[in-house]
Design an enzyme around this catalytic site. Structure first.
Site, PDB file in Angstrom:
ATOM      1  CB  ALA A   1      96.419  79.310 -22.027  1.00 31.44           C
TER       2      ALA A   1
ATOM      3  CD  GLU B   1      99.959  78.895 -11.007  1.00 34.75           C
ATOM      4  OE1 GLU B   1      99.620  78.965 -12.229  1.00 34.75           O
ATOM      5  OE2 GLU B   1      99.213  78.050 -10.407  1.00 34.75           O
TER       6      GLU B   1
ATOM      7  NE  ARG C   1      96.424  58.294 -25.690  1.00 37.43           N
ATOM      8  CZ  ARG C   1      96.735  59.668 -25.469  1.00 37.43           C
ATOM      9  NH1 ARG C   1      95.797  60.242 -24.928  1.00 37.43           N
ATOM     10  NH2 ARG C   1      98.012  59.997 -25.923  1.00 37.43           N
TER      11      ARG C   1
HETATM   12  C1  LIG Z   1     102.357  65.092 -18.597  1.00 34.91           C
HETATM   13  C2  LIG Z   1     101.846  65.894 -19.701  1.00 34.91           C
HETATM   14  C3  LIG Z   1     102.210  65.762 -20.830  1.00 34.91           C
HETATM   15  C4  LIG Z   1     101.762  66.450 -22.047  1.00 34.91           C
HETATM   16  N1  LIG Z   1     102.393  66.416 -22.985  1.00 34.91           N
HETATM   17  C5  LIG Z   1     101.830  67.269 -24.082  1.00 34.91           C
HETATM   18  C6  LIG Z   1     102.614  67.495 -25.454  1.00 34.91           C
HETATM   19  O1  LIG Z   1     103.687  67.239 -25.447  1.00 34.91           O
HETATM   20  N2  LIG Z   1     101.962  68.435 -26.410  1.00 34.91           N
HETATM   21  C7  LIG Z   1     100.790  68.939 -26.397  1.00 34.91           C
HETATM   22  O2  LIG Z   1     100.243  69.580 -27.209  1.00 34.91           O
HETATM   23  N3  LIG Z   1     100.056  68.667 -25.214  1.00 34.91           N
HETATM   24  C8  LIG Z   1     100.595  67.984 -24.044  1.00 34.91           C
HETATM   25  N4  LIG Z   1      99.986  67.937 -22.910  1.00 34.91           N
HETATM   26  C9  LIG Z   1      98.652  68.774 -22.726  1.00 34.91           C
HETATM   27  C10 LIG Z   1      99.024  69.921 -22.344  1.00 34.91           C
HETATM   28  O3  LIG Z   1     100.372  70.271 -21.552  1.00 34.91           O
HETATM   29  C11 LIG Z   1      98.057  70.782 -21.322  1.00 34.91           C
HETATM   30  O4  LIG Z   1      96.687  70.770 -22.058  1.00 34.91           O
HETATM   31  C12 LIG Z   1      98.365  72.362 -21.541  1.00 34.91           C
HETATM   32  O5  LIG Z   1      99.778  72.445 -20.768  1.00 34.91           O
HETATM   33  C13 LIG Z   1      97.353  73.200 -20.805  1.00 34.91           C
HETATM   34  O6  LIG Z   1      97.762  74.442 -20.772  1.00 34.91           O
HETATM   35  P1  LIG Z   1      96.878  75.708 -20.002  1.00 34.91           P
HETATM   36  O7  LIG Z   1      97.830  77.008 -20.065  1.00 34.91           O
HETATM   37  O8  LIG Z   1      95.482  75.733 -20.311  1.00 34.91           O
HETATM   38  O9  LIG Z   1      96.938  75.290 -18.608  1.00 34.91           O
HETATM   39  P2  LIG Z   1      98.187  74.709 -17.422  1.00 34.91           P
HETATM   40  O10 LIG Z   1      99.533  74.910 -18.238  1.00 34.91           O
HETATM   41  O11 LIG Z   1      97.757  73.485 -16.766  1.00 34.91           O
HETATM   42  O12 LIG Z   1      97.981  76.066 -16.621  1.00 34.91           O
HETATM   43  C14 LIG Z   1      96.809  76.399 -15.940  1.00 34.91           C
HETATM   44  C15 LIG Z   1      97.451  77.108 -14.631  1.00 34.91           C
HETATM   45  O13 LIG Z   1      96.319  77.814 -13.812  1.00 34.91           O
HETATM   46  C16 LIG Z   1      96.652  77.595 -12.484  1.00 34.91           C
HETATM   47  N5  LIG Z   1      95.410  77.679 -11.660  1.00 34.91           N
HETATM   48  C17 LIG Z   1      94.290  76.861 -11.739  1.00 34.91           C
HETATM   49  N6  LIG Z   1      93.283  77.291 -10.897  1.00 34.91           N
HETATM   50  C18 LIG Z   1      93.637  78.653 -10.434  1.00 34.91           C
HETATM   51  C19 LIG Z   1      93.052  79.607  -9.622  1.00 34.91           C
HETATM   52  N7  LIG Z   1      91.984  79.297  -9.180  1.00 34.91           N
HETATM   53  N8  LIG Z   1      93.707  80.680  -9.288  1.00 34.91           N
HETATM   54  C20 LIG Z   1      94.962  80.994 -10.142  1.00 34.91           C
HETATM   55  N9  LIG Z   1      95.327  79.915 -10.896  1.00 34.91           N
HETATM   56  C21 LIG Z   1      94.963  78.659 -10.906  1.00 34.91           C
HETATM   57  C22 LIG Z   1      97.253  76.061 -12.313  1.00 34.91           C
HETATM   58  O14 LIG Z   1      97.652  75.959 -11.031  1.00 34.91           O
HETATM   59  C23 LIG Z   1      98.145  76.189 -13.362  1.00 34.91           C
HETATM   60  O15 LIG Z   1      99.319  77.001 -13.186  1.00 34.91           O
HETATM   61  C24 LIG Z   1     100.411  67.069 -21.977  1.00 34.91           C
HETATM   62  C25 LIG Z   1      99.834  67.263 -20.641  1.00 34.91           C
HETATM   63  C26 LIG Z   1     100.441  66.506 -19.538  1.00 34.91           C
HETATM   64  C27 LIG Z   1      99.768  66.644 -18.325  1.00 34.91           C
END
Ligand SMILES: Cc1cc2nc3c(=O)[nH]c(=O)nc-3n(C[C@H](O)[C@H](O)[C@H](O)COP(=O)(O)OP(=O)(O)OC[C@H]3O[C@@H](n4cnc5c(N)ncnc54)[C@H](O)[C@@H]3O)c2cc1C
Lengths: 506, 117
Positions: free
Chosen positions: A54, A74, A333
């Site tokens: 995101a 981050e 699940r």
């Molecule tokens: C092992 C695994 C496999 C998956 N496989 C799939 C898949 O194949 N396909 C699919 O569609 N989905 C999959 N999912 C789900 C998907 O990966 C996640 O929902 C998605 O990566 C979330 O993206 P995001 O950008 O919202 O957050 P994230 O990628 O988690 O990034 C959020 C970031 O914000 C940072 N952060 C948090 N709090 C703070 C703060 N206070 N200050 C600064 N930084 C902060 C965190 O450290 C992190 O780096 C999987 C999830 C996991 C765990």
């Protein structure tokens, strides 16, 4: 065959839980404040918090639309969050590979599949918005240099094949190129920078953030808080809260520290909490998905998860105390996770059950080799060997296998009513491969409510909180009861792009 | 490791008498750093070294070469891995004052025999 210290491993499970719980007891107090009279240490055009799908997509899109001074913060020492360890599965309708393979798909069809899994509480408008723009997000990854397997996959709950997967079978095949693209475009990326709270104007609008600089996660070096003015606004892309045992137990008391977690350590949810304090609407927080396919012999998602997802239909899950099956191996699940958690020794300690598969069937999955190589799964030439290794009552196990093989033959599982279609002809016979099972918390469906502009709604006024946008797993309600596999990547990326677009228009 | 960089680091050494209790300095560090805490603690003694500190002497490309693995396991190279490339800060897996596990062990059981915890 390796020698594994099962008792040590069990202690490891318990120890892990304690450590995870303790780490969450005293998070540094985060607070939002009025910006009145605050001394701004820095002024920035766009503040993005979180460096997963995101945040990275938002950074690229904002820059493309003309933003000159975009910063991604981050809190961890490394970038990418859950996105960098994810499975790299990306669903989109109307893709080039679908037209090549002659797959008939559409936005409507993808939305319909997701609505069915959402069990009536998914957000149709958001699902539609994401499906409509999913191809743009996929294109963004192509442009950044992501590479995909040359075939589509049809995952559970999807009515057609619409899922791409990176050639490295991991989300890093997307986050690495996006991160490099961000930097190439001039987006500033800061690690060890923890968001601590908002700085709010007279009318409740978000003017900036309090950021802890030089922050070392899990260490006691506190770093220094600076006030950053965000001229156009703040995009919260901080991901889920699966690593926060207190919060997940508040929603579902069965998700104790004894249940593992597949997420990156940074998934602790304080960004989401802070938005609630500001007035954001909490949605579907109790819908937390646990994976019953995980193993206590490795951390996180590891190698076993994909191995067992593939093998469950033609395997038996055995309670080591009784030597008998204890669940339908392909039930939903939640049912399976609960059944696994109930497997305990006489003292009530966790006794992770085992999944037994015939090697002839398991070896078709590419992970089987790795599972054995890295000692998170084992190969046995006889039932005797297997039973003595895991201390399972031999006679009961033998009887169970014979009985189950009858079901394979007749096509009817008299014990648990498992659908035996995919098990046809696949008898449980030596040699075997075996892994241990224990559920792990995997995905948080809940979070803050947003609209299709990625604006965060205020719970009292019902209107968007000015200057605040959110995207990705930190948002809630989009998927409803259950998120279909491969639907998070498009959601995170599309909503990140959307947040950037809305902000540049505002 | 680049000898010129080692010489430079040696040149920077000033004789400091600060206590180095609880420091389990690696042998090669003893030779180069001696008791000069500031050689690593570039942000002040009470702060962790910056993520760049180790790179005064160590070059990530060279490290990645030293720990390279076979084609099948190529992404298990801790200094050039699948998830974070060559970007993982050294302190994530290495500590001079306390034992650390490689970050890979969060999810994988790969063996790194030469890793000093
Ligand atoms: C092992 C695994 C496999 C998956 N496989 C799939 C898949 O194949 N396909 C699919 O569609 N989905 C999959 N999912 C789900 C998907 O990966 C996640 O929902 C998605 O990566 C979330 O993206 P995001 O950008 O919202 O957050 P994230 O990628 O988690 O990034 C959020 C970031 O914000 C940072 N952060 C948090 N709090 C703070 C703060 N206070 N200050 C600064 N930084 C902060 C965190 O450290 C992190 O780096 C999987 C999830 C996991 C765990």
């Amino acid at each position: 065959m390796s020698n594994v210290d099962l008792l040590g491993r069990r202690k490891f499970i318990a120890g892990l839980g304690v450590a995870a719980g303790a780490a969450m007891v005293a998070p540094a107090m985060a607070v939002s404040e009025k910006a009145d009279g605050v001394k701004w240490d820095k002024e920035i055009e766009i503040v993005i918090i979180g460096s997963g799908f995101a945040g990275l997509a938002a950074g690229i899109e904002a820059t493309k639309l003309g933003a000159k001074d975009v910063h991604i913060f981050e809190k961890m020492s490394y970038f990418g969050g859950n996105s960098a360890i994810n499975g790299g599965l990306f669903a989109a309708p109307g893709t080039p590979m679908q037209s090549k393979e002659g797959v008939n798909d559409s936005v409507d069809r993808m939305v319909a599949d997701q609505l069915a899994a959402g069990c009536g509480i998914a957000d149709e408008a958001l699902l539609r918005h994401v499906a409509e723009h999913a191809m743009e997000a996929l294109q963004m990854t192509f442009d950044a240099g992501s590479e995909y397997h040359p075939y589509l996959q049809q995952l559970g709950g999807h009515s057609v094949a619409r899922t791409y997967q990176t050639t490295v079978s991991c989300g890093a095949g997307i986050t690495q190129p996006l991160l490099h693209k961000c930097r190439e475009l001039g987006v500033h990326t800061h690690n060890r920078s923890k968001f601590e709270g908002f700085l709010v104007g007279e009318k409740g609008e978000v003017l900036g953030v309090k950021m802890r600089d030089n922050y070392h996660f899990g260490e006691d070096q506190p770093g220094k808080v600076i006030n950053i003015r965000a001229k156009r606004g703040v995009i919260m892309a901080t991901g889920g809260f699966a690593q926060n045992v207190n919060l997940r137990m508040a929603q579902d008391p069965t998700l104790t520290s004894e249940v593992g977690c597949t997420n990156a350590p940074g998934a602790t949810g304080e960004g989401m909490y802070e938005m609630f304090r500001l007035g954001a609407v909490p949605v579907h927080l109790a819908h937390i998905q646990s994976g019953p396919w995980a193993s206590p012999d490795e951390g996180g998602f590891g190698y076993v998860s994909n191995y067992s997802i593939y093998n469950f239909p033609h395997s038996i899950a055995i309670n080591r105390l009784t030597g008998q099956r204890f669940m339908d191996e392909i039930a939903d699940r939640k049912t399976r996770a609960d059944a696994e958690l109930a497997c305990r020794d006489e003292q009530g300690n966790a006794l992770p059950p085992i999944l037994i598969t015939s090697y002839k069937d398991s070896k078709k999955h590419p992970n089987t080799k790795k599972v054995i190589k890295y000692n998170v799964g084992w190969k046995f030439d006889s039932v005797e060997e297997l039973a003595s290794h895991f201390n399972v009552p031999l006679k009961a196990l033998k009887t169970q296998i014979e009985e189950y093989n009858q079901y394979v033959k007749s096509g009817e599982d008299k014990q648990f009513g498992k659908n035996m279609t995919k098990a046809a002809g696949k008898y449980i016979e030596a040699p075997f491969t075996v892994v241990r099972l224990w559920p792990k918390v995997h995905y948080c469906q809940g979070g803050v409510q947003i609209n299709t502009k990625a604006e965060v709604k205020d719970s009292f006024t019902g209107v968007a909180i000015p200057g605040l946008y959110a995207a990705g797993e930190v948002c809630g309600g989009i998927h409803g009861v259950s998120r279909l596999g491969s639907c998070s990547i498009p959601e995170c990326m599309v909503m990140g792009m959307t947040a950037a677009r809305s902000m540049m228009k505002a | 490791m680049n000898t010129l960089k080692i010489m430079l680091a040696l040149g920077l050494l000033c004789l400091s008498s600060a206590s180095v209790q609880a420091v389990e300095i690696r042998d090669h560090h003893k030779e180069v750093i001696g008791k000069d805490c500031k050689a690593c603690h570039d942000q002040g003694i009470k702060q962790f070294p910056s993520d760049q500190a180790c790179q005064q002497c160590h070059d990530v490309d060279e490290l990645a070469e030293t720990t390279a693995r076979s084609e099948e396991d190529k992404w298990q190279n801790p200094h050039n891995n699948l998830h974070y490339g060559k970007e993982l800060p050294c302190q994530e897996c290495h500590g001079e004052h306390k034992a650390k596990k490689p970050i890979c062990s969060d999810c994988h059981t790969f063996k790194y025999d030469k890793h000093k915890e």
